[in-house]
Design a protein around this motif. Structure first.
Motif, short mmCIF file in Angstrom:
data_model
loop_
_atom_site.label_atom_id
_atom_site.label_comp_id
_atom_site.label_asym_id
_atom_site.label_seq_id
_atom_site.Cartn_x
_atom_site.Cartn_y
_atom_site.Cartn_z
N ASP A 6 10.51 41.79 78.35
CA ASP A 6 10.10 42.09 79.72
C ASP A 6 11.34 42.60 80.44
N ASP B 104 11.49 48.71 76.70
CA ASP B 104 10.93 47.38 76.45
C ASP B 104 11.31 46.84 75.08
N ARG C 40 7.31 43.82 85.51
CA ARG C 40 7.33 43.03 84.27
C ARG C 40 8.46 42.00 84.37
N LEU D 148 4.95 39.46 80.82
CA LEU D 148 6.19 38.70 80.59
C LEU D 148 6.23 38.17 79.16
#
Length: 564
Positions: A127, A173, A330, A385
């Motif tokens: 995240d 990510d 996020r 998350l």
């Protein structure tokens, strides 16, 4: 334009390809999920692979991430081109050096596989909590949403930092992009050569500390001068958005792939807009296409350059018809009024509508002179998350919330029964894709399933020039000995699916005992193919598998194969 060279690689490899080509000193320290970037750089140098200037980068492993950041800072101070890779707690250990590097206006790029921070528990998954903890350090922050973008924006970051003298955090990510295999267009050295200005490299070298040209740096300052020094950097930061956009435009001419610091996608007359950065943008894009085809007025705004945040460019990128905005973060910042991106969007809209703001005129055109009470509704929410799934069903729920209940400070993807802030979503909402094959393989960590599937998807990607391919491997933090599921997709269209497969055309189970443990056949399409690795022969298998599995096979008309 250079000849296209397609490769099947993951996000870490894409970043390492560029970082190694554009660096001379690479200081590393491993931390999941960024470790492969350091390992690959070390491997490239060991193989004798040269950088853009014909030298082999020196790769050195330190004893912690703090040491890696210190080594990079030292190398930069001598005028060398230097980089590092990290994530999570590792990035937090670099913060003291990051303040110094930015304060001294030193060009560098750190590549981050963004990962959750250890709070109530440790999570190795992805995240934006780590990069959000660096907003205050004075680094520019550039976000990549896919494996192709990791390679492209890495080049743009390295070019921009040399021109602006502001250091860059280039992040994507963790796991979801860092470990996803995609078929992408590799950026050749000749394109990088055209992006990197040798005069700027020379200027960076000349700023290095040397007894040949004595200069002073890193002094202690008293109250008479420190404040002025901090304000003295402002003009450099003001110039960054323009510099990044100019480098993006130059890159578009060389490769045909165009980026903007804020990229809008969707209906020109959209009334509902999602604002997001990272891999979730791909999921939103695919869902927006579907909803627009059904006549809905929706869109999304991808934030690429998050710091410095250019409020005027942000507002310009929004469609003038927008009535409601959902900002998806996020990350989690307990105690704040809202998550970071949400707060920035709120501030940008407020700043731009202010009549005292010299740039406020921009907003008058955008919102067509609406009175402030008619400014868009802005809701903030959290998703994904610790690599929590983020699917088209959730994107649809976020849009539905904008025209329905308008829950603010919401969560999506979990069932929050404490405050009731989670958005309900329809788990059966899936986007069908013509001509895409989706396959799932259940295995045991270290049994060879993941390795075999990496080979398979590379063979498919390399052998079929007209096919796009994607692979993602879902495993728990036990890794070796844990439970693994390999998710493979291939087809003629672009694959914008950074989420797990839930309905597979082909499903394989490599460990027989999983038949008792998991209801995996729930994930197979009607008429799909199921392959079971079994200690029993085909004639005996039926009575050995659970009744529920038998029922699924019959009800779904599954083609069932057995192999030992």
């Amino acid at each position: 334009m250079a000849e296209k060279h397609m490769v099947m690689i993951d996000g870490n490899t894409a970043a390492a390809h560029v970082a190694h080509a554009l660096s001379e000193v690479i200081a590393i320290y491993p931390i999941t999920p960024s470790s492969p970037m350091g390992e690959l750089s070390d491997e490239f140098s060991a193989q004798g692979r040269k950088n853009l200037w014909g030298t082999i980068p020196q790769v050195v492993e330190m004893q912690s991430e703090a040491g890696a950041a210190g080594a990079v800072h030292g190398a930069l101070t001598t005028g060398a081109l230097s980089t590092t890779f990290t994530a999570s707690q590792g990035l937090l250990l670099m913060i003291p050096n990051m303040y110094k590097i930015a304060g001294e206006l030193t060009s560098t790029v750190f590549h981050i596989a963004a990962r959750a921070l250890a709070t109530s528990s440790l999570s190795i998954f992805g995240d934006h909590q780590d990069v959000m903890a660096c907003r205050q350090t004075g680094w520019a922050m550039l976000s990549s949403n896919s494996v192709q973008e990791v390679m492209d924006l890495a080049v743009i970051a390295h070019a921009s930092t040399l021109r602006s003298r502001v250091p860059f955090l280039h992040f994507f990510d963790g796991f979801r992009t860092s470990h996803e295999l995609q078929k992408i267009e590799e950026v050749p050295y000749e394109v990088m050569k055209q992006m990197i200005d040798d005069d700027l490299v020379q200027a960076h070298r000349l700023r290095g500390l040397t007894p040949e040209r004595p200069s002073i740096r890193g002094t202690a300052q008293n109250p008479d001068t420190y404040f002025q020094g901090r304000e003295g950097v402002n003009k450099y930061y003001d110039a960054v958005p323009g510099i990044v956009q100019a480098e993006m435009d130059k890159y578009a001419k060389l490769t045909g792939r165009a980026y903007h610091i804020f990229d809008y996608y969707g209906a020109k007359d959209a009334e509902k807009v999602i604002i997001i950065m990272g891999s979730g943008a791909e999921t939103c894009e695919e869902t927006v296409d579907y909803l627009v085809s059904k006549g809905e007025k929706v869109g999304l705004l991808k934030v690429r350059l998050y710091r410095p945040f250019d409020a005027a460019a942000f507002v310009k990128a929004l469609p003038s018809t927008v009535k409601a905005i959902a900002v998806l973060d996020r990350t989690k910042e307990p105690g704040s009024l809202g998550e970071p991106l949400y707060e920035d969007v709120r501030t940008a809209l407020g700043e731009m509508q202010s009549s005292s703001n010299p740039q406020g005129a921009v907003v008058i055109g955008i919102f067509a002179g609406k009175v402030p009470s008619e400014y868009p509704v802005v809701l903030g929410g959290r998703y994904g998350l610790g690599s929590k799934e983020f699917t088209p069903a959730m994107v649809k729920a976020v849009f539905d919330n904008l025209s329905g209940k308008k829950t603010t400070n919401f969560t999506v993807g979990i069932n929050d029964d404490v405050q009731g802030k989670s958005l309900p979503y329809d788990e059966h909402f899936v986007l069908a894709e013509e001509g895409m094959i989706e396959a799932m393989f259940y295995g045991l960590g270290a049994d060879g399933t993941v390795g075999a599937n990496k080979n398979s998807i590379k063979i498919i990607g390399d052998a079929k020039p007209d096919l796009n391919a994607q692979a993602y491997f879902s495993y728990d933090s036990k890794k070796s000995g844990g439970f693994t599921v390999s998710h493979l997709r291939f087809g003629k269209g672009a694959i914008r699916r950074p989420y797990l497969i839930t309905k597979a055309d082909f499903l394989a189970c490599h460990k027989f005992s999983y038949m008792e443990t998991f209801d995996m056949l729930a994930n197979i399409k009607d008429g799909g193919t199921f392959l079971l690795n079994s200690p029993y022969k085909a004639a005996e298998i039926w009575k050995e598998i659970p009744l529920e599995a038998q029922k699924r096979i019959i009800d779904k008309k599954v083609k069932f194969y057995v192999i030992d």
